[in-house]
Design a protein around this motif. Structure first.
Motif, PDB file in Angstrom:
ATOM      1  N   VAL A   1       0.841  -1.198   0.000  1.00  9.99           N
ATOM      2  CA  VAL A   1       0.000   0.000   0.000  1.00  9.99           C
ATOM      3  C   VAL A   1       0.878   1.251   0.000  1.00  9.99           C
ATOM      4  O   VAL A   1       1.734   1.426   0.865  1.00  9.99           O
ATOM      5  N   GLU A   2       0.654   2.103  -0.990  1.00 10.30           N
ATOM      6  CA  GLU A   2       1.370   3.376  -1.090  1.00 10.30           C
ATOM      7  C   GLU A   2       0.530   4.533  -0.563  1.00 10.30           C
ATOM      8  O   GLU A   2       1.069   5.523  -0.087  1.00 10.30           O
ATOM      9  N   ASP A   3      -0.793   4.396  -0.671  1.00 11.89           N
ATOM     10  CA  ASP A   3      -1.684   5.446  -0.195  1.00 11.89           C
ATOM     11  C   ASP A   3      -3.076   4.847   0.018  1.00 11.89           C
ATOM     12  O   ASP A   3      -3.404   3.811  -0.565  1.00 11.89           O
ATOM     13  N   VAL A   4      -3.859   5.495   0.855  1.00  9.37           N
ATOM     14  CA  VAL A   4      -5.228   5.079   1.149  1.00  9.37           C
ATOM     15  C   VAL A   4      -6.105   6.321   1.128  1.00  9.37           C
ATOM     16  O   VAL A   4      -5.764   7.336   1.726  1.00  9.37           O
ATOM     17  N   PHE A   5      -7.227   6.231   0.418  1.00  9.72           N
ATOM     18  CA  PHE A   5      -8.175   7.331   0.346  1.00  9.72           C
ATOM     19  C   PHE A   5      -9.499   6.885   0.941  1.00  9.72           C
ATOM     20  O   PHE A   5      -9.931   5.763   0.712  1.00  9.72           O
TER      21      PHE A   5
ATOM     22  N   CYS B   1     -12.612   2.584   2.112  1.00 13.18           N
ATOM     23  CA  CYS B   1     -11.370   3.208   1.668  1.00 13.18           C
ATOM     24  C   CYS B   1     -10.859   2.529   0.398  1.00 13.18           C
ATOM     25  O   CYS B   1     -11.152   1.377   0.113  1.00 13.18           O
TER      26      CYS B   1
ATOM     27  N   VAL C   1      -4.239   2.087  -2.897  1.00 17.18           N
ATOM     28  CA  VAL C   1      -3.434   2.449  -4.058  1.00 17.18           C
ATOM     29  C   VAL C   1      -2.031   1.880  -3.871  1.00 17.18           C
ATOM     30  O   VAL C   1      -1.502   1.954  -2.762  1.00 17.18           O
TER      31      VAL C   1
ATOM     32  N   LYS D   1      -9.733   4.085   6.789  1.00 12.29           N
ATOM     33  CA  LYS D   1      -8.393   4.454   6.340  1.00 12.29           C
ATOM     34  C   LYS D   1      -7.348   4.207   7.435  1.00 12.29           C
ATOM     35  O   LYS D   1      -6.248   3.759   7.159  1.00 12.29           O
TER      36      LYS D   1
ATOM     37  N   THR E   1       0.172   2.944   5.386  1.00 10.08           N
ATOM     38  CA  THR E   1       1.093   2.845   4.261  1.00 10.08           C
ATOM     39  C   THR E   1       2.131   1.776   4.574  1.00 10.08           C
ATOM     40  O   THR E   1       2.585   1.659   5.707  1.00 10.08           O
TER      41      THR E   1
END
Length: 94
Positions: A7-11, A18, A21, A77, A82
């Motif tokens: 995981v590089e990012d979470v929205f 969530c 990404v 989230k 990350t």
């Protein structure tokens, strides 16, 4: 179990959970659908058993090599830091 990505990012999407990404790589060996079982291992050693809720369409000016997806709304989230590792569990239908 098959590694999908880190995981590089979470929205967060209000009321819908969530989005992780970068997501499933385009060249992944299996076609994945909503409901595919996942195991997420956090850097703190937690194991979260969940599934793909739905895939997210992303508009971008650059070519994307992955398809982001959403988790069930009950996962926030804050649950997915990350660096978490995302795996496809073995009981996926091939």
């Amino acid at each position: 179990m098959q590694f999908l990505f880190a995981v590089e990012d979470v929205f967060s999407i209000t009321g819908q959970g969530c989005v992780l990404v970068p997501g499933v790589p385009h060249d992944f060996a299996h076609e994945l659908k909503s409901g595919a079982p996942l195991l997420i291992c956090t850097p703190q050693g937690e194991h979260i058993h969940t599934h793909i809720e739905y895939f997210v369409s992303v508009r971008s000016t650059r070519t994307l090599n992955h398809i982001p997806f959403s988790l069930p709304a009950m996962i926030n989230k804050e649950h997915i830091p990350t660096g978490s590792q995302v795996y496809l569990q073995d009981d996926v239908k091939k």
